[in-house]
Design a protein around this motif. Structure first.
Motif, short mmCIF file in Angstrom:
data_model
loop_
_atom_site.label_atom_id
_atom_site.label_comp_id
_atom_site.label_asym_id
_atom_site.label_seq_id
_atom_site.Cartn_x
_atom_site.Cartn_y
_atom_site.Cartn_z
N GLN A 1 61.73 -60.16 94.56
CA GLN A 1 61.15 -60.02 93.24
C GLN A 1 60.45 -58.66 93.13
O GLN A 1 59.80 -58.21 94.05
CB GLN A 1 60.14 -61.14 92.98
N LEU A 2 60.60 -58.06 91.97
CA LEU A 2 60.02 -56.73 91.77
C LEU A 2 58.51 -56.81 91.67
O LEU A 2 57.96 -57.68 90.98
CB LEU A 2 60.59 -56.14 90.48
N GLN A 3 57.85 -55.88 92.32
CA GLN A 3 56.41 -55.72 92.18
C GLN A 3 56.12 -54.28 91.81
O GLN A 3 56.75 -53.35 92.35
CB GLN A 3 55.70 -56.10 93.48
N LEU A 4 55.15 -54.09 90.91
CA LEU A 4 54.79 -52.77 90.43
C LEU A 4 53.31 -52.52 90.69
O LEU A 4 52.48 -53.39 90.40
CB LEU A 4 55.07 -52.66 88.92
N VAL A 5 53.00 -51.34 91.20
CA VAL A 5 51.61 -50.98 91.46
C VAL A 5 51.34 -49.62 90.86
O VAL A 5 51.98 -48.62 91.24
CB VAL A 5 51.30 -50.96 92.97
N GLU A 6 50.38 -49.57 89.93
CA GLU A 6 49.98 -48.32 89.30
C GLU A 6 48.84 -47.67 90.07
O GLU A 6 48.03 -48.37 90.70
CB GLU A 6 49.53 -48.53 87.85
N SER A 7 48.78 -46.36 89.99
CA SER A 7 47.66 -45.62 90.57
C SER A 7 47.53 -44.30 89.82
O SER A 7 48.40 -43.93 89.03
CB SER A 7 47.88 -45.38 92.06
N GLY A 8 46.42 -43.60 90.10
CA GLY A 8 46.23 -42.28 89.52
C GLY A 8 45.24 -42.22 88.37
O GLY A 8 44.94 -41.14 87.86
N GLY A 9 44.75 -43.37 87.96
CA GLY A 9 43.76 -43.39 86.89
C GLY A 9 42.42 -42.85 87.37
O GLY A 9 42.21 -42.60 88.56
N GLY A 10 41.51 -42.67 86.42
CA GLY A 10 40.19 -42.18 86.76
C GLY A 10 39.46 -41.67 85.55
O GLY A 10 39.88 -41.90 84.41
N LEU A 11 38.36 -40.95 85.82
CA LEU A 11 37.55 -40.36 84.77
C LEU A 11 37.90 -38.88 84.65
O LEU A 11 37.93 -38.16 85.66
CB LEU A 11 36.06 -40.51 85.11
N VAL A 12 38.17 -38.44 83.43
CA VAL A 12 38.53 -37.05 83.20
C VAL A 12 37.89 -36.57 81.91
O VAL A 12 37.67 -37.37 80.99
CB VAL A 12 40.07 -36.88 83.16
N GLN A 13 37.58 -35.30 81.83
CA GLN A 13 36.99 -34.74 80.62
C GLN A 13 38.06 -34.53 79.55
O GLN A 13 39.24 -34.35 79.88
CB GLN A 13 36.30 -33.43 80.93
N PRO A 14 37.68 -34.54 78.29
CA PRO A 14 38.64 -34.22 77.23
C PRO A 14 39.32 -32.89 77.49
O PRO A 14 38.67 -31.92 77.90
CB PRO A 14 37.76 -34.16 75.97
N GLY A 15 40.62 -32.88 77.26
CA GLY A 15 41.41 -31.69 77.54
C GLY A 15 41.98 -31.65 78.95
O GLY A 15 42.83 -30.80 79.25
N GLY A 16 41.54 -32.56 79.79
CA GLY A 16 42.01 -32.59 81.17
C GLY A 16 43.34 -33.32 81.32
O GLY A 16 43.97 -33.74 80.34
N SER A 17 43.75 -33.45 82.58
CA SER A 17 45.05 -34.05 82.89
C SER A 17 44.91 -35.10 83.99
O SER A 17 44.02 -35.02 84.84
CB SER A 17 46.03 -32.98 83.37
N LEU A 18 45.82 -36.04 83.96
CA LEU A 18 45.98 -37.03 85.02
C LEU A 18 47.46 -37.32 85.17
O LEU A 18 48.22 -37.21 84.20
CB LEU A 18 45.25 -38.33 84.70
N ARG A 19 47.86 -37.70 86.37
CA ARG A 19 49.23 -38.18 86.58
C ARG A 19 49.17 -39.58 87.14
O ARG A 19 48.64 -39.81 88.23
CB ARG A 19 50.01 -37.27 87.53
N LEU A 20 49.71 -40.51 86.38
CA LEU A 20 49.80 -41.89 86.82
C LEU A 20 51.11 -42.10 87.57
O LEU A 20 52.14 -41.51 87.22
CB LEU A 20 49.74 -42.85 85.64
N SER A 21 51.05 -42.94 88.59
CA SER A 21 52.24 -43.30 89.35
C SER A 21 52.44 -44.81 89.27
O SER A 21 51.48 -45.58 89.24
CB SER A 21 52.11 -42.89 90.81
#
Length: 128
Positions: A1-21
């Motif tokens: 069975q497929l399982q999905l796990v997200e990561s990469g979130g957090g606190l960032v200032q406006p205008g900033g960047s994040l990459r979620l996986s």
């Protein structure tokens, strides 16, 4: 069975960047279409972006178009959501979801009802 796990979130200032996986286990992702949804406090969950099983088709909500980029690396069984020029209204829990296609295709899916498996979510907070 497929399982999905997200990561990469957090606190960032406006205008900033994040990459979620979104890392999948239990199945190989190359025959699954993937979507990203988000849910802000007090709001319904909304579709953000989607990518086809082949990776050749991508789609974005108007609110994130030109700021977010979805991609996939089937060799790593991983889908990414690159988020640039983040705004406070992007604050939400972000969920990865998958639907089985069974072949390499270019169609993307934007409705929750079209997806079968969901990750647990990762929190993104955009604040100064």
């Amino acid at each position: 069975q497929l399982q999905l796990v997200e990561s990469g979130g957090g606190l960032v200032q406006p205008g900033g960047s994040l990459r979620l996986s979104c890392v999948a286990s239990g199945e190989t992702l190359d025959t699954w279409a993937i979507g990203w949804f988000r849910q802000a406090p007090g709001k319904e969950r909304e579709w953000v972006s989607a990518i086809s099983s082949s990776g050749g088709g991508t789609n974005y909500a108007d609110s994130v178009k030109a700021r977010f980029t979805i991609s996939r690396d089937n060799a790593k069984n991983t889908v990414y959501l690159q988020m640039d020029s983040l705004k406070p209204e992007d604050t939400a829990i972000y969920y990865c979801t998958a639907t089985y296609i069974g072949t390499s295709g270019s169609y993307t899916y934007t409705s929750e009802d079209e997806y079968d498996y969901w990750g647990q979510g990762t929190q993104v907070t955009v604040s100064s």
